[in-house]
Design an enzyme around this catalytic site. Structure first.
Site, PDB file in Angstrom:
ATOM      1  N   CYS A  46       0.888  -1.163   0.000  1.00 46.61           N
ATOM      2  CA  CYS A  46       0.000   0.000   0.000  1.00 46.61           C
ATOM      3  C   CYS A  46       0.926   1.213   0.000  1.00 46.61           C
ATOM      4  O   CYS A  46       2.041   1.119  -0.521  1.00 46.61           O
ATOM      5  CB  CYS A  46      -0.969  -0.026   1.196  1.00 46.61           C
ATOM      6  SG  CYS A  46      -0.185  -0.074   2.812  1.00 46.61           S
ATOM      7  N   ALA A  47       0.522   2.319   0.560  1.00 45.92           N
ATOM      8  CA  ALA A  47       1.369   3.505   0.534  1.00 45.92           C
ATOM      9  C   ALA A  47       2.604   3.342   1.425  1.00 45.92           C
ATOM     10  O   ALA A  47       3.730   3.496   0.979  1.00 45.92           O
ATOM     11  CB  ALA A  47       0.567   4.737   0.957  1.00 45.92           C
TER      12      ALA A  47
END
Length: 173
Positions: A117-118
């Site tokens: 994810c980020a």
């Protein structure tokens, strides 16, 4: 039956320990947990031997990945999740677990999966924990401890509640 830990107890366990600063870590053979920097580096993805990418931040501005980004040699699965305690990640638990499990079991030991994810600590970590719970019959606490051996994670409070509910669901006869 033993009582499941509450979210506060889980957060204490998650908060403790060494915090790793890597962009990507191998949490079990062929299974990597990483951030957007690792995922957006196609050379690194190739160097790690990644054959499957699960993007838990699909569609966000921080994630360039999609089916075409990595080329034909990489299978891609995108989850358009927000890292918000109010986002319901639970509908993705079983499909993501199946994606990871299928990748690791069908390629004759030659597959590698990158879950990201980020920042690689909340959305992707929650999906990875659900994989260990669903496909390896781990309790949530056991899954957390397994992943924390290799990478510091901290799923948000809402995701932890959803994982607790998953544990209850998995324990039902």
């Amino acid at each position: 039956m033993e009582k499941s830990p509450c979210v506060k107890d889980l957060q204490k366990v998650l908060f403790g320990g060494k915090r790793f600063g890597n962009h990507v870590d191998e949490v079990s053979p062929g299974l990597f947990l990483g951030d957007m920097s690792a995922a957006n580096d196609r050379y690194m993805v190739w160097k790690l031997g990644v054959t499957h990418v699960l993007n838990a931040a699909h569609g966000s501005r921080c994630s360039e990945g999609n089916r075409h980004y990595y080329g034909d040699g990489v299978h891609y699965y995108g989850v358009p999740a927000d890292d918000s305690p109010t986002f319901d990640l639970s509908p993705y638990f079983f499909p993501c677990a199946q994606f990871i499990h299928h990748a690791l079991c069908t390629a004759g030991g030659k597959a590698a999966v990158l879950v990201h994810c980020a920042a690689g600590v909340s959305r992707s970590a929650a999906l990875l924990l659900s994989y260990f719970m669903i496909c390896h019959a781990c309790t949530l606490m056991d899954a957390i401890l397994k992943v924390k051996e290799r990478r510091w994670i901290f799923p948000n409070k809402g995701f932890l509640k959803q994982l607790c509910a998953l544990q209850v669901k998995l324990r039902q006869p």
